[in-house]
Scaffold this motif. Structure first.
Motif, PDB file in Angstrom:
ATOM      1  N   THR A 295      10.759  17.555   3.226  1.00  0.00           N
ATOM      2  CA  THR A 295      11.955  17.275   2.431  1.00  0.00           C
ATOM      3  C   THR A 295      11.887  15.850   1.902  1.00  0.00           C
ATOM      4  O   THR A 295      11.269  14.966   2.519  1.00  0.00           O
ATOM      5  N   LYS A 296      12.531  15.668   0.780  1.00  0.00           N
ATOM      6  CA  LYS A 296      12.657  14.324   0.223  1.00  0.00           C
ATOM      7  C   LYS A 296      13.676  13.566   1.061  1.00  0.00           C
ATOM      8  O   LYS A 296      14.702  14.117   1.456  1.00  0.00           O
ATOM      9  N   LYS A 297      13.377  12.293   1.353  1.00  0.00           N
ATOM     10  CA  LYS A 297      14.319  11.464   2.096  1.00  0.00           C
ATOM     11  C   LYS A 297      15.550  11.199   1.240  1.00  0.00           C
ATOM     12  O   LYS A 297      15.445  11.099   0.019  1.00  0.00           O
TER      13      LYS A 297
ATOM     14  N   VAL B 183       1.548  13.198   3.366  1.00  0.00           N
ATOM     15  CA  VAL B 183       2.857  13.265   2.703  1.00  0.00           C
ATOM     16  C   VAL B 183       3.271  11.846   2.302  1.00  0.00           C
ATOM     17  O   VAL B 183       3.109  10.914   3.095  1.00  0.00           O
ATOM     18  N   PRO B 184       3.795  11.656   1.106  1.00  0.00           N
ATOM     19  CA  PRO B 184       4.222  10.313   0.684  1.00  0.00           C
ATOM     20  C   PRO B 184       5.332   9.782   1.599  1.00  0.00           C
ATOM     21  O   PRO B 184       6.476  10.212   1.514  1.00  0.00           O
ATOM     22  N   TYR B 185       4.973   8.871   2.472  1.00  0.00           N
ATOM     23  CA  TYR B 185       5.890   8.442   3.540  1.00  0.00           C
ATOM     24  C   TYR B 185       7.110   7.697   3.030  1.00  0.00           C
ATOM     25  O   TYR B 185       8.138   7.669   3.695  1.00  0.00           O
ATOM     26  N   LYS B 186       7.013   7.088   1.868  1.00  0.00           N
ATOM     27  CA  LYS B 186       8.165   6.336   1.346  1.00  0.00           C
ATOM     28  C   LYS B 186       9.274   7.266   0.844  1.00  0.00           C
ATOM     29  O   LYS B 186      10.444   6.896   0.864  1.00  0.00           O
ATOM     30  N   THR B 187       8.896   8.453   0.401  1.00  0.00           N
ATOM     31  CA  THR B 187       9.876   9.334  -0.242  1.00  0.00           C
ATOM     32  C   THR B 187      10.129  10.642   0.495  1.00  0.00           C
ATOM     33  O   THR B 187      11.118  11.315   0.220  1.00  0.00           O
ATOM     34  N   HIS B 188       9.234  11.047   1.404  1.00  0.00           N
ATOM     35  CA  HIS B 188       9.347  12.355   2.049  1.00  0.00           C
ATOM     36  C   HIS B 188       9.222  12.253   3.566  1.00  0.00           C
ATOM     37  O   HIS B 188       8.706  11.284   4.096  1.00  0.00           O
TER      38      HIS B 188
ATOM     39  N   SER C 212       0.824  -1.207   0.000  1.00  0.00           N
ATOM     40  CA  SER C 212       0.000   0.000   0.000  1.00  0.00           C
ATOM     41  C   SER C 212       0.863   1.263   0.000  1.00  0.00           C
ATOM     42  O   SER C 212       1.935   1.289   0.583  1.00  0.00           O
ATOM     43  N   ASP C 213       0.346   2.300  -0.650  1.00  0.00           N
ATOM     44  CA  ASP C 213       1.027   3.593  -0.629  1.00  0.00           C
ATOM     45  C   ASP C 213       0.543   4.457   0.530  1.00  0.00           C
ATOM     46  O   ASP C 213       0.969   5.595   0.664  1.00  0.00           O
TER      47      ASP C 213
ATOM     48  N   ASP D 232      -6.577  12.026   3.165  1.00  0.00           N
ATOM     49  CA  ASP D 232      -5.576  12.848   2.482  1.00  0.00           C
ATOM     50  C   ASP D 232      -6.003  14.316   2.498  1.00  0.00           C
ATOM     51  O   ASP D 232      -7.093  14.655   2.061  1.00  0.00           O
ATOM     52  N   GLY D 233      -5.141  15.164   3.040  1.00  0.00           N
ATOM     53  CA  GLY D 233      -5.379  16.600   3.033  1.00  0.00           C
ATOM     54  C   GLY D 233      -6.356  17.111   4.071  1.00  0.00           C
ATOM     55  O   GLY D 233      -6.687  18.291   4.073  1.00  0.00           O
ATOM     56  N   HIS D 234      -6.809  16.258   4.994  1.00  0.00           N
ATOM     57  CA  HIS D 234      -7.824  16.691   5.968  1.00  0.00           C
ATOM     58  C   HIS D 234      -7.704  15.901   7.276  1.00  0.00           C
ATOM     59  O   HIS D 234      -7.536  14.686   7.261  1.00  0.00           O
ATOM     60  N   CYS D 235      -7.816  16.627   8.387  1.00  0.00           N
ATOM     61  CA  CYS D 235      -7.940  16.002   9.703  1.00  0.00           C
ATOM     62  C   CYS D 235      -8.794  16.904  10.579  1.00  0.00           C
ATOM     63  O   CYS D 235      -8.656  18.128  10.539  1.00  0.00           O
ATOM     64  N   SER D 236      -9.669  16.300  11.366  1.00  0.00           N
ATOM     65  CA  SER D 236     -10.399  17.064  12.374  1.00  0.00           C
ATOM     66  C   SER D 236     -10.282  16.330  13.706  1.00  0.00           C
ATOM     67  O   SER D 236     -10.200  15.104  13.753  1.00  0.00           O
ATOM     68  N   ALA D 237     -10.240  17.119  14.768  1.00  0.00           N
ATOM     69  CA  ALA D 237     -10.114  16.578  16.118  1.00  0.00           C
ATOM     70  C   ALA D 237     -10.783  17.541  17.081  1.00  0.00           C
ATOM     71  O   ALA D 237     -10.991  18.714  16.760  1.00  0.00           O
TER      72      ALA D 237
END
Length: 163
Positions: free
Chosen positions: A154-156, A88-93, A2-3, A47-52
């Motif tokens: 930042t990019k990893k 954020v794309p966790y594999k690359t950033h 999964s991405d 993606d792009g949204h969180c509420s708490a």
């Protein structure tokens, strides 16, 4: 494979379970213990949204019996951080908070709900300052607080294979 980030996968597994929001929030507060002091509840994440939200309780009050300014900042940072981590794309950033500008618009005398959002879809750069807008509302749906939280993305660095 999964991405989706670990945070988003965990949310998707737990959100529909009884007490799933509560359990997910406990996991977040275990990872970042300081947030647990205000006993938040994550309400929604994508993606792009969180509420708490945070309940209007004495342990988050200031000297005049309203929700303390720093508790409002903490809720805004929690919401923005969880959203960015899920988006954020966790594999690359990777990301880290860099700064916060806030406006206190009214006393917070009720429970308060925070909403963090960024425009999606988006192109992720190798290095950027991402400004996350967070708005807090009281139970009368009045805007009581705003924050612009700058996240340094930042990019990893690529890891070399060790043979």
């Amino acid at each position: 494979m999964s991405d989706k980030s670990v945070v988003l996968k965990t949310w998707l597994k737990l959100k529909n379970l009884p007490f799933g929001n509560w359990l997910f929030t406990k996991v977040v507060c275990f990872k970042a213990p300081y947030f647990g002091s205000m006993k938040p509840t994550v309400l929604d994440l994508r993606d792009g949204h969180c509420s708490a939200m945070v309940k209007n309780r004495r342990n988050v009050h200031n000297h005049i019996g309203t929700i303390h300014a720093i508790a409002q900042c903490n809720l805004a940072e929690l919401c923005a951080g969880v959203m960015v981590d899920a988006t954020v794309p966790y594999k690359t950033h990777r990301w880290i908070p860099k700064g916060m500008t806030v406006q206190y618009l009214a006393k917070v005398d009720t429970d308060v709900t925070a909403v963090a959002e960024i425009a999606m879809p988006r192109q992720w750069l190798d290095k950027e300052d991402l400004v996350v807008s967070v708005k807090l509302y009281n139970t009368r749906n009045e805007l009581v607080f705003t924050a612009d939280i700058t996240m340094y993305i930042t990019k990893k660095k690529e890891q070399k294979n060790k043979n």
